[in-house]
Design an enzyme around this catalytic site. Sequence first.
Site, PDB file in Angstrom:
ATOM      1  N   ASN A 209       0.842  -1.201   0.000  1.00  0.00           N
ATOM      2  CA  ASN A 209       0.000   0.000   0.000  1.00  0.00           C
ATOM      3  C   ASN A 209       0.874   1.247   0.000  1.00  0.00           C
ATOM      4  OD1 ASN A 209       0.407   0.922   2.870  1.00  0.00           O
ATOM      5  ND2 ASN A 209      -0.352  -1.152   3.223  1.00  0.00           N
ATOM      6  N   LYS A 288       9.502 -16.436 -10.942  1.00  0.00           N
ATOM      7  CA  LYS A 288       8.675 -15.338 -11.448  1.00  0.00           C
ATOM      8  C   LYS A 288       7.458 -15.904 -12.198  1.00  0.00           C
ATOM      9  CE  LYS A 288       8.755 -11.425 -14.552  1.00  0.00           C
ATOM     10  NZ  LYS A 288       9.373 -10.879 -15.753  1.00  0.00           N
ATOM     11  N   PHE A 324      -5.071   3.181  14.514  1.00  0.00           N
ATOM     12  CA  PHE A 324      -5.443   4.177  13.515  1.00  0.00           C
ATOM     13  C   PHE A 324      -6.590   3.616  12.684  1.00  0.00           C
ATOM     14  CE2 PHE A 324      -2.510   7.821  13.142  1.00  0.00           C
ATOM     15  CZ  PHE A 324      -1.682   7.530  14.212  1.00  0.00           C
ATOM     16  N   LYS A 338     -14.074   0.121  14.979  1.00  0.00           N
ATOM     17  CA  LYS A 338     -12.752  -0.496  15.175  1.00  0.00           C
ATOM     18  C   LYS A 338     -12.344  -0.431  16.636  1.00  0.00           C
ATOM     19  CE  LYS A 338     -11.332   0.182  10.447  1.00  0.00           C
ATOM     20  NZ  LYS A 338     -10.641   0.908   9.430  1.00  0.00           N
ATOM     21  N   LYS A 342     -11.854  -4.029  18.208  1.00  0.00           N
ATOM     22  CA  LYS A 342     -10.452  -4.393  18.464  1.00  0.00           C
ATOM     23  C   LYS A 342     -10.062  -4.126  19.922  1.00  0.00           C
ATOM     24  CE  LYS A 342      -9.162  -3.513  13.651  1.00  0.00           C
ATOM     25  NZ  LYS A 342      -8.028  -3.659  12.754  1.00  0.00           N
TER      26      LYS A 342
HETATM   27  N1  CTP Z   1      -4.208  -3.385  11.911  1.00  0.00           N
HETATM   28  C1  CTP Z   1      -3.461  -4.421  12.433  1.00  0.00           C
HETATM   29  N2  CTP Z   1      -3.380  -5.616  11.771  1.00  0.00           N
HETATM   30  C2  CTP Z   1      -4.044  -5.794  10.613  1.00  0.00           C
HETATM   31  C3  CTP Z   1      -4.828  -4.756  10.071  1.00  0.00           C
HETATM   32  C4  CTP Z   1      -4.883  -3.553  10.749  1.00  0.00           C
HETATM   33  O1  CTP Z   1      -2.862  -4.241  13.496  1.00  0.00           O
HETATM   34  N3  CTP Z   1      -3.943  -6.962   9.990  1.00  0.00           N
HETATM   35  C5  CTP Z   1      -4.299  -2.134  12.662  1.00  0.00           C
HETATM   36  C6  CTP Z   1      -3.686  -0.944  11.950  1.00  0.00           C
HETATM   37  O2  CTP Z   1      -2.321  -0.761  12.303  1.00  0.00           O
HETATM   38  C7  CTP Z   1      -4.537   0.203  12.479  1.00  0.00           C
HETATM   39  C8  CTP Z   1      -5.898  -0.447  12.733  1.00  0.00           C
HETATM   40  O3  CTP Z   1      -5.660  -1.848  12.829  1.00  0.00           O
HETATM   41  O4  CTP Z   1      -4.061   0.680  13.717  1.00  0.00           O
HETATM   42  C9  CTP Z   1      -6.934  -0.205  11.688  1.00  0.00           C
HETATM   43  O5  CTP Z   1      -6.399  -0.501  10.414  1.00  0.00           O
HETATM   44  P1  CTP Z   1      -7.279  -0.254   9.114  1.00  0.00           P
HETATM   45  O6  CTP Z   1      -6.489  -0.716   7.936  1.00  0.00           O
HETATM   46  O7  CTP Z   1      -7.818   1.147   9.113  1.00  0.00           O
HETATM   47  O8  CTP Z   1      -8.520  -1.158   9.394  1.00  0.00           O
HETATM   48  P2  CTP Z   1      -8.803  -2.666   9.174  1.00  0.00           P
HETATM   49  O9  CTP Z   1      -8.992  -3.315  10.508  1.00  0.00           O
HETATM   50  O10 CTP Z   1      -7.763  -3.282   8.311  1.00  0.00           O
HETATM   51  O11 CTP Z   1     -10.216  -2.624   8.472  1.00  0.00           O
HETATM   52  P3  CTP Z   1     -10.629  -2.114   6.998  1.00  0.00           P
HETATM   53  O12 CTP Z   1      -9.424  -2.369   6.108  1.00  0.00           O
HETATM   54  O13 CTP Z   1     -11.798  -2.946   6.663  1.00  0.00           O
HETATM   55  O14 CTP Z   1     -10.945  -0.661   7.128  1.00  0.00           O
END
Ligand code: CTP
Length: 410
Positions: A209, A288, A324, A338, A342
Amino acid sequence: MGLPLDGKEIILGVTGGIAAYKSCELVRGLRENGAKVSVVMTEAACRFVSPLTFAALSGRDVETDLFASRGPMPHIDMTARADAFVVAPATANIIGKAANGIADDLLSTMLMAAKCPILFAPAMNCRMFESPALQDNLKILRDRGVIFVGPEEGPMACNEFGLGRMSEPADILRAAISLFREKTLSGVRVLVSAGPTFEDLDPVRFVGNRSTGRMGFAVAKEALSRGAQVTLIYGPTALVPPSGVKAIAVRSTREMAKAALEAFGDADMAIMAAAVSDFAPAEYSASKIKKGGHENYSLKLVKTPDILSAFGKEKKKGQVVVGFAAETDDAGPNALKKLKEKNADIIAANIIGENTGFGCLTNRLYIYDKKGLVRDTGLVSKDEAAGRLLDMAAGLLQLKEIKSKGRTAK
Ligand code: CTP
């Protein structure tokens, strides 16, 4: 309340880079915050900005020459009085001189004589910044305790784009102020995750990303400046971890999860700024993947471990967990969801936009706790946003217990 730099004697070294003009604003900022500023310019710096400008802004004579100076030994007298030494812009040349003990003009001689904290704001062409010589010199200085602010990524005066622009005066000022900051988080162990994770598909390709790691690095730097012991676990990024943190470089979510879960048990606070990949390719191809024979190609992805959720489950009484939420829509409801799912204590939501979220220097955090939205930082630099987030998270710490007897079991 006094100003943050009240009565502090600060030497500002200005070297020969186009960013020297920005240091004029820095002088004003330092003085507005209570500092007395003595400017020392190299010969090359005087080609970019006139010493008269700095003299007018600092209210003091500007020193430019070891031999033509008013006092008999300015390099000794001025450095003995200094509370901090800021070099902005710091060219590759002054960094090289300071790292290797070369003292052939007033500024380099003063740097050698200085006993106070030293802060460098590097500024140079991105290819110069990447050069092994410069990187080695940075390491030498970091190991000696020199603090760095920047450089930043962006368009450069030479029409190239990359890492090498001097940080904005406001960020250098903040770094200078933090040299004197009360160590409110001393004894506190802070775990920070930053950057993207990359999930390899074959030796050539990966799923990743756009995160640059800047927000998480800013949080780590801010926690460090408040005296915390910081562990920074970071995915692939061009940024250099701040000196003084325990830095662990990882690539995939699995690697990040392993390192993070190992470190979490000892942490008083975890701030998960990493943009973790939610899915990884189900299979890795050691060779590859060739396009021959495929008109379409489907990728099977499997879910990666959610590190923040694991922290939420494992957390013990007193541990503060901050996540975040990077969103394009419905930031508020998503952040609260979240937070609850979480079991985090705080979620900082940011919108993925032009000046907020990934790949920019600024951000706007909407900070939620269990009560709902508690703070909107407005559009600020990521360093500033990190400070506001830490203010809030630190408010949840049981500092007395941490400092006296450590955490108790749930
Ligand atoms: N995060 C994490 N482990 C993952 C995915 C996310 O620890 N596998 C943490 C990120 O570091 C962030 C938070 O969860 O602090 C939210 O991440 P975000 O990408 O916004 O949300 P997701 O839980 O991945 O949900 P979505 O992609 O559906 O928005």
